[in-house]
Design an enzyme around this catalytic site. Structure first.
Site, short mmCIF file in Angstrom:
data_model
loop_
_atom_site.label_atom_id
_atom_site.label_comp_id
_atom_site.label_asym_id
_atom_site.label_seq_id
_atom_site.Cartn_x
_atom_site.Cartn_y
_atom_site.Cartn_z
N CYS A 54 0.81 -1.02 -0.06
CA CYS A 54 0.22 0.09 -0.02
C CYS A 54 0.96 1.20 0.02
O CYS A 54 0.37 2.30 -0.49
CB CYS A 54 -0.91 -0.11 1.17
SG CYS A 54 -1.73 -1.64 1.46
N ASP A 86 -2.30 -3.75 7.30
CA ASP A 86 -3.35 -4.59 8.12
C ASP A 86 -3.39 -6.03 7.61
O ASP A 86 -3.78 -7.00 8.33
CB ASP A 86 -4.71 -3.96 7.76
CG ASP A 86 -4.91 -2.83 8.80
OD1 ASP A 86 -3.99 -2.18 9.37
OD2 ASP A 86 -5.96 -2.27 8.90
N CYS A 127 -2.29 2.56 3.14
CA CYS A 127 -2.94 1.52 4.03
C CYS A 127 -4.07 2.20 4.81
O CYS A 127 -4.28 3.36 5.20
CB CYS A 127 -2.02 0.72 4.62
SG CYS A 127 -2.60 -0.95 5.40
N LYS A 129 -5.19 2.86 7.86
CA LYS A 129 -5.24 3.80 8.98
C LYS A 129 -4.96 4.96 8.40
O LYS A 129 -4.81 6.06 9.15
CB LYS A 129 -4.67 3.16 10.29
CG LYS A 129 -5.11 1.84 10.59
CD LYS A 129 -6.48 1.78 10.88
CE LYS A 129 -6.86 0.46 11.24
NZ LYS A 129 -6.87 -0.41 10.17
N CYS A 199 -5.17 -2.46 -1.09
CA CYS A 199 -6.13 -3.59 -1.37
C CYS A 199 -7.25 -3.09 -2.62
O CYS A 199 -7.89 -2.07 -2.16
CB CYS A 199 -6.63 -4.27 -0.17
SG CYS A 199 -5.44 -4.96 0.85
N GLU A 450 -9.39 -6.64 13.86
CA GLU A 450 -10.32 -6.78 12.81
C GLU A 450 -10.56 -8.51 12.54
O GLU A 450 -9.56 -8.97 12.92
CB GLU A 450 -9.75 -6.20 11.36
CG GLU A 450 -9.96 -4.89 11.44
CD GLU A 450 -9.34 -4.48 10.05
OE1 GLU A 450 -9.56 -3.18 9.60
OE2 GLU A 450 -8.71 -5.00 9.51
N SER A 476 -12.55 -6.17 8.83
CA SER A 476 -11.94 -5.51 7.61
C SER A 476 -13.04 -5.09 6.64
O SER A 476 -14.05 -5.75 6.47
CB SER A 476 -11.08 -6.71 6.95
OG SER A 476 -10.80 -6.31 5.81
#
Length: 564
Positions: A54, A86, A127, A129, A199, A450, A476
């Site tokens: 990411c 993550d 990513c 956060k 993602c 998650e 997630s």
């Protein structure tokens, strides 16, 4: 700065006066010259890291932002902050550190920008956060700023089909069920992540990037542009230039991140069928700008916004596909035409949302990713707030792609994700069960982990939609199925989820928006009296500190509340 307005709204304390000779000497060592001290100092917050695809490319994007700032007459300085992956931290103790990283990223940006007396900021994230953390810091400081999303990953290819990271999680469940071989599982592992970018489905990173754009804090198109696209580099340079223009026009983040802007963000998230994490993060960002946002606002907006996007995890397509037909701006243009967005909201371009969208192309004709308003996937948003005697402060569920809207079943209660995972692998969870994972909330986890591994195993075993999952932890953005998270109050503080017992009958109804368990008031009182608060899982270190400070998920799991 003669002839022009002095834009050094804070850095002047460093760049002027004989008493600041030592301060300036330090900056000369990193490349500043006489003329740079006459320019506004702009920070570039880079979340570059090699720990996740990411963010692997963000160092180069930060350099492009720096070029844009220089070209517009600013004095830029790049600094870094952390990120965690993550996807890599999922399914084990590492996930406890994911949500706390949001606070650390926000805190570190706030610390650097304030210590160095920067006049403005470009923040670049990847990513999950990163986006909320950057916006939280921007909101707290209220300095001219632009957020840039590092962009989505390209889909991987396997046997002629698109695959992504969620394909890998679900393949684990398929392997344990005997549906695929270990060789096939390895092929999935080798093909789902082909390169840089977050993602690819409408998971948390893409959800929050879309929310940031809808809120007006990113340049148009930022949320759907691919990580490796040439236009992403150009966007970073443009963001650098935009910060100087915001300084000139005296447009600050709190002029942009208004209540109406948050309503725009929620509208876009609902239409796209985004991640349940949007609740947690938008509440936290709103707290940073002192906007009164509650779970009731999400529900009010959900009722009038249809679910239009056929995107993973519950749909077919990924962010790259959406970008190819017009991206998030195309969706926003459609929503604005239907009167579902506030077009008069200010944005980081210095123009209103409506003005930005007026110059952009609509979605391509004959595309199949965004459904028409007269044939939506769901007539109202799929992210539902549930309340009841099991979640008095609220819980959130993602109901996209589900045939059942009501679920009644016996509680199968586990006090950790590990225990629940073992039960699933041992085929102890059966059709009709309500799997409960508790003591996984902000304080109890701690860190509100998650549950993608658990939900993916359930789907992989062919129980998707046939087993409900309830937790005071999170899911997630890649999770799908009959899942309810963010149950508040959490078990660690004695919330009703702590009082559940094996076999209690639970009702989850997304139409009446209730989540209750059948137990008499007398029995509930007896359980309350016998309940004992567990000792904190950590007595020192970052998780101990986080558990002491963090608020309920129902108000964003923030750590900077006034607790006096």
């Amino acid at each position: 700065m003669s002839g022009k307005e002095d834009l050094r709204i804070r850095s002047k304390v460093i760049s002027e006066g004989v008493n600041r000779v030592p301060n300036r000497a330090m900056l000369r060592a990193v490349g500043f010259q006489d003329e740079d001290f006459k320019k506004p100092m702009i920070g570039v917050a880079s979340t570059w890291s090699e720990v996740t695809p990411c963010n692997i490319h963000i160092d180069q994007l930060a350099v492009e932002a720096k070029k844009g700032i220089k070209e517009q007459g600013g004095a830029p300085l790049i600094f870094n902050t952390i990120t965690v992956s993550d996807g890599i931290s999922m399914g084990h103790e590492g996930m406890l550190f994911s949500l706390p990283s949001r606070e650390i990223i926000a805190d570190s940006i706030e610390i650097v920008v304030n210590a160095e007396r920067f006049d403005g900021l470009v923040a670049i994230g990847g990513c999950d956060k990163n986006t909320p953390a950057c916006l939280m810091a921007i909101g707290r400081m209220n300095l001219p700023a632009v957020y840039v999303y590092g962009g989505t990953i390209q889909p991987g290819k396997l046997d002629g089909k698109d695959v992504d990271i969620v394909s890998a999680f679900e393949a684990v469940g398929q392997y344990h069920e005997g549906k695929i071989t270990v060789e096939q599982l390895h092929q999935v592992e080798c093909h789902v992540c082909p390169g840089a970018g977050a993602c690819g489905g409408m998971y948390t990173a893409n959800t929050m990037a879309s929310a940031a754009e809808a809120m007006g804090m990113s340049l148009p198109g930022s949320s759907s542009t691919s990580a490796i696209a040439r236009s992403k580099s150009e966007e970073c340079a443009a963001a650098g230039k935009s910060v100087l223009k915001l300084l000139e026009k005296k447009i600050f983040p709190r002029d942009i991140m208004t209540k109406k802007a948050f309503e725009n963000a929620i509208t876009v998230v609902m239409a796209l069928g985004g991640s349940t994490n949007a609740f947690l993060h938008l509440l936290a960002i709103a707290h940073s700008v002192q906007v009164d946002l509650t779970l009731d606002d999400f529900e009010r907006i959900r009722r009038k916004v249809p679910h239009l996007a056929d995107l993973k995890p519950s749909g077919k397509y990924v962010m790259q596909d959406l970008n190819d037909i017009g991206g998030v701006p195309g969706v926003m243009k459609l929503l604005l035409e239907q009167g579902l967005l506030h077009g008069d909201c200010m944005t980081v371009t210095g123009k209103t949302l409506a003005e930005n969208l007026a110059g952009l192309e609509p979605l391509k004709e004959n595309q199949v990713i965004i459904r028409p308003f007269d044939n939506p996937l769901k007539p109202s948003g799929p992210l539902v707030v549930l309340k009841g005697n099991l979640a008095p402060e609220g819980a959130v569920a993602k109901m996209s792609g589900l045939k059942k809207l009501r679920f009644v079943g016996p509680a199968r209660v586990y006090n950790s994700e590990e225990e629940a995972t073992q039960a699933i692998m041992a085929d102890e969870i059966r059709k009709g069960d309500v799997l409960v994972i508790r003591y996984a909330g902000p304080k109890g986890g701690p860190g509100m982990p998650e549950m993608l591994s658990v939900t993916a195993m359930i789907v992989g075993k062919g129980l998707g939609g046939e087993v409900a999952l309830i937790t005071d932890g999170r899911f997630s953005g890649g999770s799908h199925g009959f899942v309810v998270g963010h149950v508040a109050p959490e078990a660690q503080v004695g919330g009703p989820i702590a009082l559940l017992q094996e076999g209690d009958l639970i009702t989850i109804d997304s139409e009446t928006q209730e989540m209750n368990f059948q137990v008499s008031s007398e029995e509930l009182e007896l359980r309350k009296k016998s309940w004992k608060k567990p000792s904190p899982k950590f007595s020192s270190g970052v998780l101990a500190k986080y558990a002491r400070l963090v608020s309920s998920a129902s108000i964003g799991a923030v750590t900077d509340l006034d607790i006096e």
